[in-house]
Design an enzyme around this catalytic site. Structure first.
Site: not given
Ligand code: ATP
Length: 328
Positions: A15, A76, A107, A109, A130, A132, A134, A176
């Site tokens: 993303g 992707r 993660d 990638s 990213t 997020d 995360d 998410r």
């Protein structure tokens, strides 16, 4: 700095996130500074398998530090998950004389990069990009700070309409698996409740809290909901549930969606991207491979990709406590 490395590739994968362009620029300029060549790979691993490369010098990355998205595009790729796909990519890199690559992504990638390194003994470094936040091994991923500011800005606007009509708004933000965006944006925008994947508030407590807030004289309410919250209902089902059980509220839903990924990166993200890009190139030149560059207590640090992939970025419990106190 003397090194056998003469040409480094840079790609954006997974993303997109604001700050990716600033990181591409930092990698290209660091290469120029150390007198080595830099090559941009279009569309992540997809472009690597197709040999879709562009030579980047210090000037070809001008005017992009303030731009959202990624000039190299992102993708992707299913094929890169196969050994044959990765072989194709390796053949192209070798043909182009590329000695190492820096991947800016999440993660997934990094998992691809690590496999690639194992199979071909090819030097790789990761930069976490990213929104997020995360990823283990960094307090901030690229794009996260910008996404927070974008979301707070929008929720401030939603608050204007919510208070004009005495409405309750459920605002869904990205996240998410982790609630970093929801928790920070919720506190920053003064939300009455924040629903995150790490905590199951429960519908009863939500109802109770909203009733309490109405009784205490609040005329509008904002509930910030992370995409992956654990309450067991999506944001539209939550609205229906509140409509059935709390008639005194007029409810609305707003899903912020992809707007959180876009826009000009914040100053913080631009500086972070610049620092990370420099470190990634310097690591490669020093012979370091299979690490991710991160930020911890305002210091640039590196974490083995293996740990960055496996580890979990944890929510700050102090923020949960602060948000509880603020919603009194
Ligand atoms: P985001 O956090 O935005 O989702 P990401 O980097 O985690 O970013 P993914 O789609 O999971 O995004 O991964 C990006 C690409 O990395 C994939 O399309 C694929 O090409 C490669 N990749 C992911 N997992 C693997 C894997 N197990 N083996 C090889 N390649 C992988």
């Amino acid at each position: 700095m003397s090194s056998k490395i003469k040409k480094i590739a840079v790609l954006t994968s997974g993303g997109d996130a604001p700050g990716m362009n600033a990181a591409i620029r930092a990698v290209a300029r660091s290469c120029a500074y150390y007198n080595i060549e830099c090559v941009g790979v279009y569309r992540g691993y997809e472009g690597m398998m197709e040999g879709d490369f562009i030579s980047l010098n210090a000037r070809s990355v001008k005017g992009i530090i303030n731009k959202g998205g990624t000039i190299l595009k992102s993708a992707r790729s299913k094929e890169f998950r196969t050994k044959e796909g990765r072989k194709k990519a390796h053949t192209n890199l070798v043909k182009e004389g590329i000695d190492a690559f820096v991947v800016i992504g999440g993660d997934g990638s990094f998992t691809g990069a690590l496999l690639f390194n194992k199979e071909f003994n090819f030097p790789v470094m990761g930069i976490p990009g990213t929104i997020d936040n995360d990823i283990f091994g960094t307090s901030h991923t690229l794009g996260y700070d910008t996404a927070l500011n974008t979301a707070v800005d929008v929720i401030d606007k939603i608050r204007d309409t919510a208070s004009s009509h005495n409405r309750l708004f459920f605002v869904e933000v990205m996240g998410r698996d982790v609630g970093h965006i929801a928790l920070n944006v919720g506190i920053g925008a003064g939300a009455e409740e924040i629903l995150i994947p790490e905590e199951d508030l429960g519908l009863d407590r939500l109802l109770e809290s909203l009733r309490r807030s109405k009784k205490s004289g609040k005329t509008s309410s904002i509930v910030v909901v992370a995409e992956g919250d654990k309450i067991g209902k999506n944001v539209f089902e939550l609205k229906d549930y509140i409509d059935e059980n709390l008639e005194e509220y007029e409810t609305r839903v707003s899903v912020l969606g992809h707007m959180q990924r876009g826009g000009s990166p914040s100053c913080f993200d631009r500086v972070l991207a610049s620092r990370m890009g420099v470190k990634a190139v310097e690591c490669i030149l020093e012979g370091t491979s299979n690490y991710m560059v991160g930020l911890m207590s305002d210091k640039i640090v590196i974490t083995p990709l293996k740990e960055a992939i496996k580890g979990k970025s944890k929510i700050n419990n102090e923020l949960i406590r602060v948000s509880d106190i603020m919603s009194v």
